[in-house]
Design a protein around this motif. Structure first.
Motif, mmCIF file in Angstrom:
data_model
loop_
_atom_site.group_PDB
_atom_site.id
_atom_site.type_symbol
_atom_site.label_atom_id
_atom_site.label_comp_id
_atom_site.label_asym_id
_atom_site.label_seq_id
_atom_site.Cartn_x
_atom_site.Cartn_y
_atom_site.Cartn_z
ATOM 1 N N GLU A 233 0.825 -1.207 0.000
ATOM 2 C CA GLU A 233 0.000 0.000 0.000
ATOM 3 C C GLU A 233 0.858 1.255 0.000
ATOM 4 O O GLU A 233 0.549 2.233 -0.653
ATOM 5 C CB GLU A 233 -0.937 0.002 1.223
ATOM 6 C CG GLU A 233 -2.052 -0.989 1.109
ATOM 7 C CD GLU A 233 -2.783 -0.922 -0.236
ATOM 8 O OE1 GLU A 233 -3.119 0.195 -0.669
ATOM 9 O OE2 GLU A 233 -2.975 -1.981 -0.868
ATOM 10 N N PHE A 234 1.983 1.188 0.743
ATOM 11 C CA PHE A 234 2.859 2.346 0.827
ATOM 12 C C PHE A 234 3.406 2.703 -0.555
ATOM 13 O O PHE A 234 3.369 3.859 -0.978
ATOM 14 C CB PHE A 234 4.014 2.047 1.796
ATOM 15 C CG PHE A 234 5.124 3.057 1.732
ATOM 16 C CD1 PHE A 234 5.008 4.259 2.406
ATOM 17 C CD2 PHE A 234 6.263 2.818 0.973
ATOM 18 C CE1 PHE A 234 6.015 5.201 2.328
ATOM 19 C CE2 PHE A 234 7.273 3.750 0.891
ATOM 20 C CZ PHE A 234 7.152 4.948 1.570
ATOM 21 N N VAL A 238 2.714 6.326 -2.486
ATOM 22 C CA VAL A 238 3.724 7.311 -2.871
ATOM 23 C C VAL A 238 4.045 7.256 -4.370
ATOM 24 O O VAL A 238 4.904 7.972 -4.855
ATOM 25 C CB VAL A 238 5.027 7.182 -2.053
ATOM 26 C CG1 VAL A 238 4.780 7.425 -0.589
ATOM 27 C CG2 VAL A 238 5.664 5.813 -2.245
ATOM 28 N N GLY A 239 3.344 6.369 -5.080
ATOM 29 C CA GLY A 239 3.491 6.321 -6.534
ATOM 30 C C GLY A 239 4.827 5.765 -6.991
ATOM 31 O O GLY A 239 5.379 6.205 -8.001
ATOM 32 N N ARG A 240 5.362 4.821 -6.235
ATOM 33 C CA ARG A 240 6.627 4.206 -6.653
ATOM 34 C C ARG A 240 6.383 2.775 -7.094
ATOM 35 O O ARG A 240 5.455 2.138 -6.623
ATOM 36 C CB ARG A 240 7.598 4.152 -5.462
ATOM 37 C CG ARG A 240 8.217 5.462 -5.122
ATOM 38 C CD ARG A 240 9.025 5.281 -3.869
ATOM 39 N NE ARG A 240 10.250 4.554 -4.158
ATOM 40 C CZ ARG A 240 11.455 5.100 -4.064
ATOM 41 N NH1 ARG A 240 11.581 6.357 -3.694
ATOM 42 N NH2 ARG A 240 12.526 4.403 -4.315
#
Ligand SMILES: Nc1ncnc2c1ncn2[C@@H]1O[C@H](COP(=O)(O)OP(=O)(O)OP(=O)(O)O)[C@@H](O)[C@H]1O
Ligand SMILES: [Mg+2]
Length: 498
Positions: A233-234, A238-240
Protein backbone atom coordinates in the motif's frame (compact mmCIF):
# COMPACT_ATOMS: atom_id res chain seq x y z
CA UNK A 1 -78.24 -34.27 30.65
CA UNK A 2 -78.53 -33.98 26.88
CA UNK A 3 -80.60 -36.53 25.02
CA UNK A 4 -79.27 -38.11 21.74
CA UNK A 5 -81.54 -35.97 19.52
CA UNK A 6 -80.27 -32.78 21.23
CA UNK A 7 -76.68 -33.82 20.67
CA UNK A 8 -77.43 -34.52 17.04
CA UNK A 9 -79.00 -31.12 16.51
CA UNK A 10 -76.09 -29.23 18.18
CA UNK A 11 -73.58 -31.12 16.02
CA UNK A 12 -75.45 -30.27 12.88
CA UNK A 13 -75.67 -26.60 13.98
CA UNK A 14 -71.93 -26.59 14.56
CA UNK A 15 -71.28 -28.18 11.19
CA UNK A 16 -73.50 -25.75 9.37
CA UNK A 17 -71.79 -22.82 11.19
CA UNK A 18 -68.38 -24.15 10.14
CA UNK A 19 -69.57 -24.68 6.58
CA UNK A 20 -70.86 -21.15 6.32
CA UNK A 21 -67.62 -19.76 7.85
CA UNK A 22 -65.53 -21.78 5.40
CA UNK A 23 -67.69 -20.60 2.52
CA UNK A 24 -67.36 -16.95 3.60
CA UNK A 25 -63.58 -17.41 4.03
CA UNK A 26 -63.31 -18.76 0.50
CA UNK A 27 -65.38 -15.90 -0.74
CA UNK A 28 -63.20 -13.36 1.09
CA UNK A 29 -60.07 -15.07 -0.21
CA UNK A 30 -61.22 -15.11 -3.80
CA UNK A 31 -62.38 -11.47 -3.46
CA UNK A 32 -59.02 -10.56 -1.89
CA UNK A 33 -57.25 -12.40 -4.70
CA UNK A 34 -59.12 -10.33 -7.20
CA UNK A 35 -58.91 -6.98 -5.44
CA UNK A 36 -55.36 -7.06 -3.93
CA UNK A 37 -52.56 -7.09 -6.52
CA UNK A 38 -50.05 -9.96 -6.47
CA UNK A 39 -46.94 -8.16 -5.11
CA UNK A 40 -48.91 -6.63 -2.24
CA UNK A 41 -50.35 -10.02 -1.41
CA UNK A 42 -46.96 -11.73 -1.23
CA UNK A 43 -45.65 -8.85 0.88
CA UNK A 44 -48.53 -9.34 3.36
CA UNK A 45 -47.89 -13.08 3.39
CA UNK A 46 -44.19 -12.67 4.11
CA UNK A 47 -44.93 -10.09 6.81
CA UNK A 48 -47.33 -12.52 8.49
CA UNK A 49 -44.74 -15.30 8.14
CA UNK A 50 -42.06 -13.04 9.68
CA UNK A 51 -44.35 -12.13 12.61
CA UNK A 52 -45.06 -15.73 13.49
CA UNK A 53 -41.58 -17.23 12.95
CA UNK A 54 -39.21 -17.11 15.93
CA UNK A 55 -36.29 -14.64 15.22
CA UNK A 56 -33.03 -16.41 14.24
CA UNK A 57 -29.81 -15.05 15.72
CA UNK A 58 -27.67 -16.92 13.21
CA UNK A 59 -26.37 -15.67 9.90
CA UNK A 60 -25.10 -17.89 7.12
CA UNK A 61 -22.66 -16.75 4.46
CA UNK A 62 -22.40 -18.80 1.28
CA UNK A 63 -18.94 -19.14 -0.25
CA UNK A 64 -19.36 -20.48 -3.79
CA UNK A 65 -16.56 -22.31 -5.56
CA UNK A 66 -16.67 -20.03 -8.58
CA UNK A 67 -17.40 -16.38 -9.17
CA UNK A 68 -18.24 -16.28 -12.86
CA UNK A 69 -15.56 -18.14 -14.74
CA UNK A 70 -12.83 -17.74 -12.16
CA UNK A 71 -12.35 -19.64 -8.94
CA UNK A 72 -13.43 -17.88 -5.80
CA UNK A 73 -10.35 -17.10 -3.73
CA UNK A 74 -12.32 -17.23 -0.49
CA UNK A 75 -13.44 -20.75 -1.40
CA UNK A 76 -9.88 -21.84 -2.12
CA UNK A 77 -8.68 -20.25 1.10
CA UNK A 78 -11.45 -21.91 3.12
CA UNK A 79 -10.67 -25.30 1.58
CA UNK A 80 -7.01 -25.13 2.56
CA UNK A 81 -7.55 -23.36 5.89
CA UNK A 82 -10.18 -25.83 7.07
CA UNK A 83 -7.74 -28.65 6.39
CA UNK A 84 -5.76 -27.31 9.34
CA UNK A 85 -8.87 -27.17 11.54
CA UNK A 86 -10.15 -30.70 11.24
CA UNK A 87 -10.98 -31.97 14.71
CA UNK A 88 -9.15 -35.00 16.06
CA UNK A 89 -12.56 -36.69 16.37
CA UNK A 90 -13.26 -36.43 12.63
CA UNK A 91 -14.03 -39.79 11.09
CA UNK A 92 -13.28 -38.96 7.46
CA UNK A 93 -11.34 -36.35 5.53
CA UNK A 94 -9.68 -36.04 2.12
CA UNK A 95 -5.99 -35.87 1.34
CA UNK A 96 -4.25 -34.95 -1.94
CA UNK A 97 -0.94 -33.77 -3.38
CA UNK A 98 0.24 -32.78 -6.86
CA UNK A 99 3.80 -33.54 -8.08
CA UNK A 100 4.74 -29.89 -7.64
CA UNK A 101 3.55 -29.63 -4.07
CA UNK A 102 5.87 -30.31 -1.16
CA UNK A 103 3.29 -31.18 1.47
CA UNK A 104 0.08 -33.16 1.69
CA UNK A 105 -3.17 -31.20 1.43
CA UNK A 106 -5.97 -32.15 3.77
CA UNK A 107 -9.57 -31.09 3.18
CA UNK A 108 -12.99 -31.88 4.57
CA UNK A 109 -15.55 -34.28 3.11
CA UNK A 110 -18.95 -33.49 1.65
CA UNK A 111 -21.49 -32.37 4.28
CA UNK A 112 -18.85 -32.39 7.02
CA UNK A 113 -18.82 -29.58 9.55
CA UNK A 114 -15.84 -27.85 11.13
CA UNK A 115 -16.02 -25.57 14.17
CA UNK A 116 -13.70 -22.64 14.53
CA UNK A 117 -13.26 -19.84 17.06
CA UNK A 118 -11.75 -16.48 16.24
CA UNK A 119 -11.41 -13.79 18.89
CA UNK A 120 -14.26 -15.33 20.89
CA UNK A 121 -16.55 -15.58 17.85
CA UNK A 122 -17.90 -19.09 17.35
CA UNK A 123 -18.05 -20.12 13.70
CA UNK A 124 -19.34 -23.19 11.97
CA UNK A 125 -18.24 -24.18 8.47
CA UNK A 126 -20.09 -26.77 6.40
CA UNK A 127 -18.96 -28.12 3.05
CA UNK A 128 -21.89 -28.68 0.71
CA UNK A 129 -21.74 -30.45 -2.61
CA UNK A 130 -24.82 -30.68 -4.83
CA UNK A 131 -24.90 -33.46 -7.42
CA UNK A 132 -25.28 -32.27 -11.04
CA UNK A 133 -28.91 -31.82 -12.13
CA UNK A 134 -28.23 -32.88 -15.71
CA UNK A 135 -25.42 -33.63 -18.11
CA UNK A 136 -24.75 -29.95 -18.77
CA UNK A 137 -24.25 -28.75 -15.25
CA UNK A 138 -21.33 -29.73 -13.06
CA UNK A 139 -21.33 -30.52 -9.38
CA UNK A 140 -22.05 -27.37 -7.37
CA UNK A 141 -19.80 -26.94 -4.37
CA UNK A 142 -19.85 -24.29 -1.70
CA UNK A 143 -19.12 -23.62 1.93
CA UNK A 144 -21.67 -22.37 4.43
CA UNK A 145 -20.24 -20.25 7.19
CA UNK A 146 -22.64 -19.73 10.10
CA UNK A 147 -22.17 -17.42 13.09
CA UNK A 148 -24.06 -15.03 15.32
CA UNK A 149 -25.55 -12.13 13.37
CA UNK A 150 -24.07 -9.55 15.68
CA UNK A 151 -20.56 -10.49 14.46
CA UNK A 152 -21.32 -9.87 10.80
CA UNK A 153 -18.92 -6.91 10.51
CA UNK A 154 -16.19 -8.65 12.46
CA UNK A 155 -16.40 -11.79 10.33
CA UNK A 156 -16.33 -9.86 7.06
CA UNK A 157 -13.63 -7.39 7.96
CA UNK A 158 -11.45 -9.49 10.24
CA UNK A 159 -12.12 -13.21 10.16
CA UNK A 160 -12.31 -13.79 6.40
CA UNK A 161 -9.18 -11.67 5.71
CA UNK A 162 -7.50 -13.72 8.42
CA UNK A 163 -8.48 -16.95 6.62
CA UNK A 164 -7.11 -15.50 3.35
CA UNK A 165 -3.82 -14.55 5.02
CA UNK A 166 -3.49 -18.02 6.57
CA UNK A 167 -4.11 -19.55 3.15
CA UNK A 168 -1.35 -17.42 1.62
CA UNK A 169 1.02 -18.44 4.38
CA UNK A 170 0.28 -22.14 3.87
CA UNK A 171 0.64 -21.78 0.08
CA UNK A 172 3.93 -19.89 0.41
CA UNK A 173 5.28 -22.59 2.69
CA UNK A 174 4.35 -25.19 0.18
CA UNK A 175 5.86 -23.25 -2.69
CA UNK A 176 8.90 -24.59 -4.41
CA UNK A 177 11.40 -21.85 -5.21
CA UNK A 178 12.52 -21.97 -8.83
CA UNK A 179 15.57 -20.81 -10.65
CA UNK A 180 14.86 -19.48 -14.12
CA UNK A 181 17.52 -19.05 -16.76
CA UNK A 182 17.38 -18.02 -20.41
CA UNK A 183 18.04 -20.26 -23.40
CA UNK A 184 18.76 -23.33 -21.35
CA UNK A 185 17.61 -26.90 -21.35
CA UNK A 186 15.43 -26.53 -18.29
CA UNK A 187 11.78 -27.46 -18.02
CA UNK A 188 9.75 -25.09 -20.21
CA UNK A 189 6.37 -26.35 -19.14
CA UNK A 190 6.43 -24.81 -15.71
CA UNK A 191 4.75 -21.59 -16.80
CA UNK A 192 6.08 -18.19 -15.76
CA UNK A 193 8.13 -16.95 -18.62
CA UNK A 194 6.16 -17.47 -21.78
CA UNK A 195 8.76 -19.80 -23.27
CA UNK A 196 11.69 -17.39 -22.84
CA UNK A 197 12.79 -18.81 -19.55
CA UNK A 198 13.45 -22.38 -18.52
CA UNK A 199 13.30 -23.34 -14.88
CA UNK A 200 14.59 -25.84 -12.37
CA UNK A 201 13.87 -26.20 -8.69
CA UNK A 202 16.25 -24.01 -6.69
CA UNK A 203 18.23 -26.56 -4.73
CA UNK A 204 20.60 -24.02 -3.17
CA UNK A 205 20.44 -24.74 0.55
CA UNK A 206 21.76 -21.34 1.59
CA UNK A 207 19.71 -19.56 4.25
CA UNK A 208 20.35 -16.58 6.49
CA UNK A 209 21.26 -19.03 9.26
CA UNK A 210 24.03 -20.63 7.21
CA UNK A 211 25.38 -17.38 5.80
CA UNK A 212 28.58 -16.11 7.37
CA UNK A 213 28.40 -12.34 7.33
CA UNK A 214 28.31 -9.39 9.66
CA UNK A 215 25.42 -9.94 12.11
CA UNK A 216 24.15 -6.38 11.92
CA UNK A 217 24.28 -6.36 8.16
CA UNK A 218 22.38 -9.63 8.04
CA UNK A 219 19.68 -8.27 10.34
CA UNK A 220 19.47 -5.08 8.29
CA UNK A 221 18.91 -7.12 5.11
CA UNK A 222 16.21 -9.31 6.69
CA UNK A 223 14.44 -6.24 8.11
CA UNK A 224 14.65 -4.51 4.75
CA UNK A 225 13.17 -7.51 2.93
CA UNK A 226 10.36 -7.84 5.44
CA UNK A 227 9.52 -4.16 5.26
CA UNK A 228 9.53 -4.36 1.49
CA UNK A 229 7.06 -7.24 1.19
CA UNK A 230 4.69 -5.64 3.70
CA UNK A 231 4.57 -2.24 2.02
CA UNK A 232 2.36 -2.79 -1.00
CA UNK A 233 0.00 0.00 0.00
CA UNK A 234 2.86 2.35 0.83
CA UNK A 235 4.46 1.96 -2.60
CA UNK A 236 1.08 2.57 -4.21
CA UNK A 237 0.43 5.64 -2.07
CA UNK A 238 3.72 7.31 -2.87
CA UNK A 239 3.49 6.32 -6.53
CA UNK A 240 6.63 4.21 -6.65
CA UNK A 241 7.15 0.90 -8.40
CA UNK A 242 6.99 -1.91 -5.87
CA UNK A 243 10.57 -3.03 -6.33
CA UNK A 244 13.80 -3.04 -4.39
CA UNK A 245 17.36 -3.04 -5.66
CA UNK A 246 20.42 -4.53 -3.96
CA UNK A 247 24.01 -4.22 -5.08
CA UNK A 248 26.22 -6.98 -3.67
CA UNK A 249 29.92 -6.39 -4.01
CA UNK A 250 33.00 -8.20 -2.78
CA UNK A 251 35.73 -10.61 -3.87
CA UNK A 252 34.88 -14.03 -5.35
CA UNK A 253 33.80 -16.59 -2.77
CA UNK A 254 32.47 -14.17 -0.18
CA UNK A 255 28.87 -15.34 -0.54
CA UNK A 256 27.16 -13.00 -3.01
CA UNK A 257 25.38 -15.80 -4.85
CA UNK A 258 24.71 -17.54 -1.53
CA UNK A 259 23.05 -14.37 -0.23
CA UNK A 260 20.77 -14.25 -3.28
CA UNK A 261 19.76 -17.87 -2.68
CA UNK A 262 19.17 -17.10 1.01
CA UNK A 263 16.91 -14.17 0.05
CA UNK A 264 14.93 -16.36 -2.37
CA UNK A 265 14.56 -19.16 0.18
CA UNK A 266 13.52 -16.69 2.86
CA UNK A 267 10.86 -14.91 0.79
CA UNK A 268 9.95 -17.91 -1.38
CA UNK A 269 10.62 -15.76 -4.42
CA UNK A 270 11.77 -17.32 -7.69
CA UNK A 271 15.12 -16.28 -9.12
CA UNK A 272 15.55 -15.09 -12.71
CA UNK A 273 19.18 -15.24 -13.74
CA UNK A 274 19.56 -12.61 -16.42
CA UNK A 275 22.62 -13.12 -18.62
CA UNK A 276 23.10 -9.79 -20.34
CA UNK A 277 25.81 -11.18 -22.58
CA UNK A 278 23.08 -13.22 -24.33
CA UNK A 279 21.07 -10.11 -25.16
CA UNK A 280 21.59 -7.68 -27.98
CA UNK A 281 18.91 -5.01 -27.81
CA UNK A 282 16.80 -3.00 -25.42
CA UNK A 283 13.64 -4.41 -26.95
CA UNK A 284 14.88 -7.94 -26.33
CA UNK A 285 15.70 -6.99 -22.76
CA UNK A 286 12.21 -5.53 -22.32
CA UNK A 287 10.59 -8.69 -23.70
CA UNK A 288 12.64 -10.84 -21.36
CA UNK A 289 11.88 -8.71 -18.31
CA UNK A 290 8.18 -8.50 -19.06
CA UNK A 291 7.97 -12.26 -19.13
CA UNK A 292 9.22 -12.64 -15.56
CA UNK A 293 6.62 -13.26 -12.87
CA UNK A 294 5.72 -11.31 -9.76
CA UNK A 295 7.35 -12.10 -6.42
CA UNK A 296 10.69 -12.77 -8.01
CA UNK A 297 14.35 -11.78 -7.78
CA UNK A 298 15.98 -10.68 -11.02
CA UNK A 299 19.71 -11.24 -10.82
CA UNK A 300 22.42 -9.77 -12.97
CA UNK A 301 25.74 -11.24 -11.88
CA UNK A 302 29.04 -9.49 -12.59
CA UNK A 303 27.43 -6.29 -13.77
CA UNK A 304 30.88 -4.77 -14.33
CA UNK A 305 31.51 -7.31 -17.09
CA UNK A 306 28.15 -6.38 -18.57
CA UNK A 307 29.29 -2.78 -18.83
CA UNK A 308 30.82 -3.65 -22.19
CA UNK A 309 27.33 -4.05 -23.49
CA UNK A 310 27.34 -0.35 -24.26
CA UNK A 311 29.80 -1.08 -27.02
CA UNK A 312 27.72 -3.78 -28.66
CA UNK A 313 25.73 -2.26 -31.46
CA UNK A 314 23.41 -3.84 -33.91
CA UNK A 315 22.40 -2.00 -37.09
CA UNK A 316 21.56 1.68 -36.77
CA UNK A 317 21.68 3.88 -33.73
CA UNK A 318 18.05 3.87 -32.64
CA UNK A 319 17.72 3.07 -28.93
CA UNK A 320 15.89 -0.20 -29.45
CA UNK A 321 18.45 -1.79 -31.70
CA UNK A 322 21.27 -1.90 -29.22
CA UNK A 323 21.48 -2.97 -25.64
CA UNK A 324 22.52 -0.10 -23.42
CA UNK A 325 23.09 0.44 -19.76
CA UNK A 326 20.56 3.25 -19.86
CA UNK A 327 18.07 0.79 -21.38
CA UNK A 328 18.55 -1.43 -18.38
CA UNK A 329 18.38 1.46 -15.93
CA UNK A 330 15.10 2.59 -17.45
CA UNK A 331 13.54 -0.71 -16.49
CA UNK A 332 15.04 -0.55 -13.05
CA UNK A 333 13.66 2.93 -12.61
CA UNK A 334 10.19 1.57 -12.96
CA UNK A 335 9.20 1.93 -16.58
CA UNK A 336 8.35 -1.75 -16.62
CA UNK A 337 6.72 -1.68 -13.21
CA UNK A 338 3.29 -1.43 -14.76
CA UNK A 339 3.59 -5.09 -15.67
CA UNK A 340 4.95 -6.39 -12.39
CA UNK A 341 4.84 -6.22 -8.63
CA UNK A 342 7.04 -7.29 -5.76
CA UNK A 343 10.26 -7.46 -7.73
CA UNK A 344 13.72 -7.50 -6.30
CA UNK A 345 16.66 -6.67 -8.51
CA UNK A 346 20.13 -7.77 -7.49
CA UNK A 347 23.38 -6.81 -9.16
CA UNK A 348 26.62 -8.43 -8.14
CA UNK A 349 30.15 -7.33 -8.82
CA UNK A 350 33.68 -8.12 -7.71
CA UNK A 351 34.75 -4.54 -8.48
CA UNK A 352 32.42 -1.83 -7.27
CA UNK A 353 34.95 0.79 -8.38
CA UNK A 354 34.56 -0.29 -12.02
CA UNK A 355 30.82 0.28 -12.13
CA UNK A 356 29.22 3.02 -14.17
CA UNK A 357 28.46 5.90 -11.78
CA UNK A 358 24.88 5.90 -13.10
CA UNK A 359 24.37 2.57 -11.35
CA UNK A 360 25.61 3.87 -8.04
CA UNK A 361 23.54 7.04 -8.00
CA UNK A 362 21.44 7.33 -4.82
CA UNK A 363 18.02 5.78 -5.20
CA UNK A 364 19.02 3.40 -7.95
CA UNK A 365 20.13 0.47 -5.85
CA UNK A 366 18.44 0.77 -2.48
CA UNK A 367 21.11 -1.08 -0.52
CA UNK A 368 24.81 -1.53 -1.22
CA UNK A 369 25.93 -4.69 0.57
CA UNK A 370 29.61 -5.37 1.06
CA UNK A 371 30.44 -9.07 1.26
CA UNK A 372 33.78 -9.13 3.00
CA UNK A 373 36.56 -11.61 3.66
CA UNK A 374 35.87 -14.01 6.50
CA UNK A 375 35.72 -12.34 9.92
CA UNK A 376 36.12 -14.06 13.29
CA UNK A 377 32.34 -13.89 13.69
CA UNK A 378 31.87 -15.47 10.26
CA UNK A 379 34.38 -18.20 11.05
CA UNK A 380 32.51 -19.13 14.25
CA UNK A 381 29.27 -19.49 12.33
CA UNK A 382 30.88 -21.65 9.65
CA UNK A 383 32.61 -23.85 12.23
CA UNK A 384 29.35 -24.31 14.14
CA UNK A 385 27.46 -25.15 10.94
CA UNK A 386 30.02 -27.42 9.35
CA UNK A 387 31.24 -29.27 12.43
CA UNK A 388 28.21 -28.95 14.68
CA UNK A 389 30.35 -27.54 17.47
CA UNK A 390 28.51 -26.38 20.58
CA UNK A 391 31.42 -24.99 22.60
CA UNK A 392 34.46 -23.05 21.42
CA UNK A 393 37.27 -25.38 20.31
CA UNK A 394 40.85 -25.04 21.63
CA UNK A 395 42.06 -23.99 18.12
CA UNK A 396 39.55 -21.12 17.85
CA UNK A 397 41.92 -18.60 19.46
CA UNK A 398 44.77 -19.33 17.04
CA UNK A 399 42.44 -19.36 14.01
CA UNK A 400 40.79 -16.11 14.99
CA UNK A 401 44.06 -14.24 15.45
CA UNK A 402 45.22 -15.54 12.05
CA UNK A 403 41.92 -14.57 10.37
CA UNK A 404 42.32 -10.99 11.55
CA UNK A 405 45.58 -10.72 9.62
CA UNK A 406 44.82 -12.82 6.54
CA UNK A 407 42.38 -12.21 3.72
CA UNK A 408 40.58 -15.54 3.45
CA UNK A 409 37.12 -15.88 1.91
CA UNK A 410 34.30 -17.81 3.62
CA UNK A 411 34.39 -20.17 0.60
CA UNK A 412 38.04 -21.00 1.31
CA UNK A 413 37.43 -21.56 5.03
CA UNK A 414 34.36 -23.68 4.24
CA UNK A 415 36.44 -25.85 1.92
CA UNK A 416 38.98 -26.55 4.68
CA UNK A 417 36.19 -27.32 7.17
CA UNK A 418 34.78 -29.89 4.78
CA UNK A 419 37.99 -31.89 4.79
CA UNK A 420 37.01 -33.93 7.83
CA UNK A 421 34.10 -34.62 10.18
CA UNK A 422 36.60 -34.65 13.01
CA UNK A 423 36.77 -31.12 14.47
CA UNK A 424 40.45 -31.46 15.46
CA UNK A 425 41.49 -32.45 11.95
CA UNK A 426 39.23 -29.96 10.13
CA UNK A 427 40.27 -27.03 12.32
CA UNK A 428 43.91 -28.13 12.00
CA UNK A 429 43.45 -27.84 8.22
CA UNK A 430 42.07 -24.33 8.68
CA UNK A 431 45.14 -23.36 10.77
CA UNK A 432 47.53 -24.76 8.14
CA UNK A 433 45.67 -23.05 5.35
CA UNK A 434 45.67 -19.68 7.10
CA UNK A 435 49.37 -19.98 7.91
CA UNK A 436 50.12 -20.81 4.27
CA UNK A 437 48.06 -17.88 3.15
CA UNK A 438 49.80 -15.56 5.58
CA UNK A 439 53.26 -16.56 4.44
CA UNK A 440 52.19 -16.19 0.79
CA UNK A 441 50.90 -12.72 1.57
CA UNK A 442 54.17 -11.86 3.33
CA UNK A 443 56.18 -13.06 0.34
CA UNK A 444 54.09 -10.99 -2.04
CA UNK A 445 54.49 -7.96 0.20
CA UNK A 446 58.24 -8.48 0.32
CA UNK A 447 58.48 -8.79 -3.46
CA UNK A 448 56.44 -5.66 -3.87
CA UNK A 449 58.70 -3.74 -1.51
CA UNK A 450 61.78 -4.96 -3.35
CA UNK A 451 60.32 -3.91 -6.69
CA UNK A 452 59.45 -0.47 -5.30
CA UNK A 453 62.93 -0.05 -3.91
CA UNK A 454 64.48 -1.00 -7.23
CA UNK A 455 62.25 1.50 -9.00
CA UNK A 456 63.21 4.28 -6.57
CA UNK A 457 66.89 3.55 -7.08
CA UNK A 458 66.47 3.71 -10.84
CA UNK A 459 64.71 7.06 -10.52
CA UNK A 460 67.53 8.45 -8.41
CA UNK A 461 70.10 7.36 -10.98
CA UNK A 462 68.34 9.20 -13.78
CA UNK A 463 70.72 12.04 -14.67
CA UNK A 464 69.89 15.70 -14.45
CA UNK A 465 70.32 16.01 -18.28
CA UNK A 466 67.66 13.35 -18.86
CA UNK A 467 65.31 15.19 -16.52
CA UNK A 468 65.82 18.46 -18.42
CA UNK A 469 65.16 16.71 -21.79
CA UNK A 470 61.96 15.22 -20.37
CA UNK A 471 60.80 18.62 -19.08
CA UNK A 472 61.41 20.27 -22.44
CA UNK A 473 59.50 17.53 -24.26
CA UNK A 474 56.48 17.98 -21.97
CA UNK A 475 56.59 21.74 -22.45
CA UNK A 476 56.64 21.33 -26.23
CA UNK A 477 53.60 19.08 -26.20
CA UNK A 478 51.70 21.49 -23.93
CA UNK A 479 52.45 24.44 -26.25
CA UNK A 480 51.31 22.52 -29.30
CA UNK A 481 48.01 21.58 -27.63
CA UNK A 482 47.44 25.20 -26.61
CA UNK A 483 48.05 26.43 -30.18
CA UNK A 484 45.61 23.87 -31.59
CA UNK A 485 42.95 24.90 -29.11
CA UNK A 486 43.33 28.56 -30.00
CA UNK A 487 43.12 27.80 -33.72
CA UNK A 488 39.90 25.82 -33.19
CA UNK A 489 38.26 28.51 -31.09
CA UNK A 490 39.09 31.26 -33.70
CA UNK A 491 37.60 29.07 -36.44
CA UNK A 492 34.45 28.52 -34.36
CA UNK A 493 34.00 32.27 -33.83
CA UNK A 494 34.39 32.97 -37.56
CA UNK A 495 31.61 30.51 -38.31
CA UNK A 496 29.24 32.15 -35.92
CA UNK A 497 29.90 35.70 -37.28
CA UNK A 498 26.91 37.10 -39.20
N1 LIG B 1 29.39 -15.79 3.51
C1 LIG B 1 29.30 -17.11 3.34
N2 LIG B 1 28.66 -17.87 4.24
C2 LIG B 1 28.57 -19.19 4.09
N3 LIG B 1 29.11 -19.87 3.06
C3 LIG B 1 29.76 -19.15 2.13
C4 LIG B 1 29.88 -17.75 2.22
N4 LIG B 1 30.58 -17.30 1.17
C5 LIG B 1 30.87 -18.38 0.45
N5 LIG B 1 30.39 -19.50 1.00
C6 LIG B 1 30.55 -20.86 0.48
O1 LIG B 1 31.31 -20.77 -0.72
C7 LIG B 1 30.58 -21.14 -1.86
C8 LIG B 1 30.79 -20.12 -2.97
O2 LIG B 1 30.28 -18.86 -2.57
P1 LIG B 1 29.41 -17.91 -3.52
O3 LIG B 1 29.20 -18.55 -4.84
O4 LIG B 1 28.21 -17.48 -2.78
O5 LIG B 1 30.41 -16.70 -3.66
P2 LIG B 1 30.30 -15.42 -4.60
O6 LIG B 1 30.61 -14.24 -3.74
O7 LIG B 1 29.02 -15.42 -5.31
O8 LIG B 1 31.51 -15.64 -5.61
P3 LIG B 1 31.65 -15.08 -7.11
O9 LIG B 1 32.03 -13.62 -7.01
O10 LIG B 1 32.77 -15.90 -7.66
O11 LIG B 1 30.36 -15.31 -7.82
C9 LIG B 1 29.14 -21.21 -1.41
O12 LIG B 1 28.44 -22.22 -2.05
C10 LIG B 1 29.25 -21.48 0.07
O13 LIG B 1 29.34 -22.85 0.30
MG1 LIG C 1 28.52 -15.59 -7.36
Amino acid sequence: MFGFSEMQSSASTLFSAYASLAASMMLVRSMANEIIPNPVRSYIQSAIHYLFTPLSTQLTVIVDEHCGLTRNQVYEAAEIYLGTKISPNAERFKVHKTPRQKNLNISIQKNEEVDDTHQNVQLKWRFVSVEPQDRHTGEKRFFELTFDKKFKEKVLSEYLPFVLAKYKEIKDNDKEVKLYAMNCLYDYDEGGGGGVWGSVKLEHPSTFETLAMDKEMKKAIIDDLERFVKRKEFYKKVGRAWKRGYLLYGPPGTGKSSLIAAMANYLKFDIYDLELTNLYSNSELRRILVSTTNRSIIVIEDIDCSAEMQERQLGNDSSNTKLTLSGLLNFIDGLWSSCGDERIIVFTTNHKDRLDPALLRPGRMDMHIHMSYCTTQGFRLLATNYLGLGDPHRLFGEIESLIENVQATPAEIAEELMKSDDADIALGEVVNFLKRKKSEANNIEEEKNLALEAHDNKQKKTSGAEKEAKRMKTEKIANRTLRNCMKRSTRGRRHRMP
